[in-house]
Scaffold this active site. Sequence first.
Site, mmCIF file in Angstrom:
data_model
loop_
_atom_site.group_PDB
_atom_site.id
_atom_site.type_symbol
_atom_site.label_atom_id
_atom_site.label_comp_id
_atom_site.label_asym_id
_atom_site.label_seq_id
_atom_site.Cartn_x
_atom_site.Cartn_y
_atom_site.Cartn_z
ATOM 1 C CE LYS A 147 -10.521 1.321 -18.781
ATOM 2 N NZ LYS A 147 -9.241 1.134 -18.113
ATOM 3 C CB SER A 170 -7.302 2.308 -11.567
ATOM 4 O OG SER A 170 -5.973 2.390 -11.848
ATOM 5 C CD GLU A 230 -13.628 3.018 -26.609
ATOM 6 O OE1 GLU A 230 -14.970 2.727 -27.129
ATOM 7 O OE2 GLU A 230 -13.194 3.360 -25.438
#
Length: 400
Positions: free
Chosen positions: A92, A380, A114
């Site tokens: 991310k 990930s 968010e």
Amino acid sequence: MKMKTYHVNEEGYYGNFGGAYVPEILYKTVEDLRKAYLPILESEAFRKEYHALLKDYVGRPSPLYHARRLSEKYGCKLYLKREDLNHTGAHKINNAIGQILLARKMGKTRIIAETGAGQHGVATATVCALMNMPCRVYMGATDVARQHVNVERMKMLGAEVYPVESGNKTLKDATNEAIRDWCCHPQDTFYIIGSTVGPHPYPDMVARLQSVISREIKEQLLEKEGRNYPDYLMACVGGGSNAAGTIYHYIDDERVKIYLGEAGGHGIDSGETAATIHCGSLGIIHGSRTLVIQDEDGQIIEPYSISAGLDYPGIGPLHANLAQEHRATVMAVNDDEALRAAYELTRLEGIIPALESAHALGMLPRMKFRKEDVVVLTVSGRGDKDLDTYLAHRYDENLE
Ligand SMILES: *Cc1c(COP(=O)(O)O)cnc(C)c1O
């Protein structure tokens, strides 16, 4: 004749999916972003700053690791793309760094985001500390209570965590509240969205910022295999950003087969699932036309997965189209399959994956590889944040 492409078109659509369905008051803000993002992302100044941070701050390139024991087990040559080794523990951060640089270049002075599990919130709070920008993170009150450590990390990083008390008090409600904030402060505020979702240009912008993953895979495979493409690419999908990054440079290369693992929860027929591609129907969610888990009246059904990062009732429009066009094969991987896969990777390779990533690994037992197939699977994120869940579901005795 133009070659068939699965990338976004001029209007912001992927086939039947995508677009920008935003309230009137946000129209100009989204339109400004649409006009600005490509010139900025492609500018020399942006690229220099972005890649310098990816290298020295995030620690890229992330390794492409040949997993020998897992390869032997599944009868192929399996490489793991190690996004778990990035700063803050997942892919991310690649996107958060890119978007905050873009926000600065557009003259924005305030950041909102968010978050569900808190991973995107932590990545955003991290880059806001780095860039000295004020940051408010919207988070459902239920998630605030169950993701305590990430809440404390965000606060330590200087972000304001805003608990959302509406609806089911989870990710969907946090997103609605972030959009409401954006409507009130369209001039000075930049909304950093954490996945390939939301109104155009977000899905394309996030895919481009994550495409560093497939650019590195190309170089690393060329070095290790003497050819720059694999036979298979595998990744998990929540909103779809790590998968989009993994496949970006191979999307139109039909030599490469794409397998995506979504969260089956307790099973796609159980009513407790987050498998949007299997169970969703066409609808509009958070500014985008895509598949949505909803009832006959268009009310969103609360999704369920053991993995908070996959617990989202929508899916990126890119992925909805890849599935509809049969460019990608999508498997619903249930909680128990993901847990088993996480223990297997831990015991065979000494890598504790994030529960989300375990949904990509959970596809392996269902694959039919040939010995010489080159497979790249993206891990990930790392599993430190999921230890409580792993310890509550011991699968190490069940590994055959
Ligand atoms: C958030 C998250 C995901 C799911 O998001 P995508 O946008 O689908 O990639 C997957 N893995 C990890 C580790 C995450 O933190």
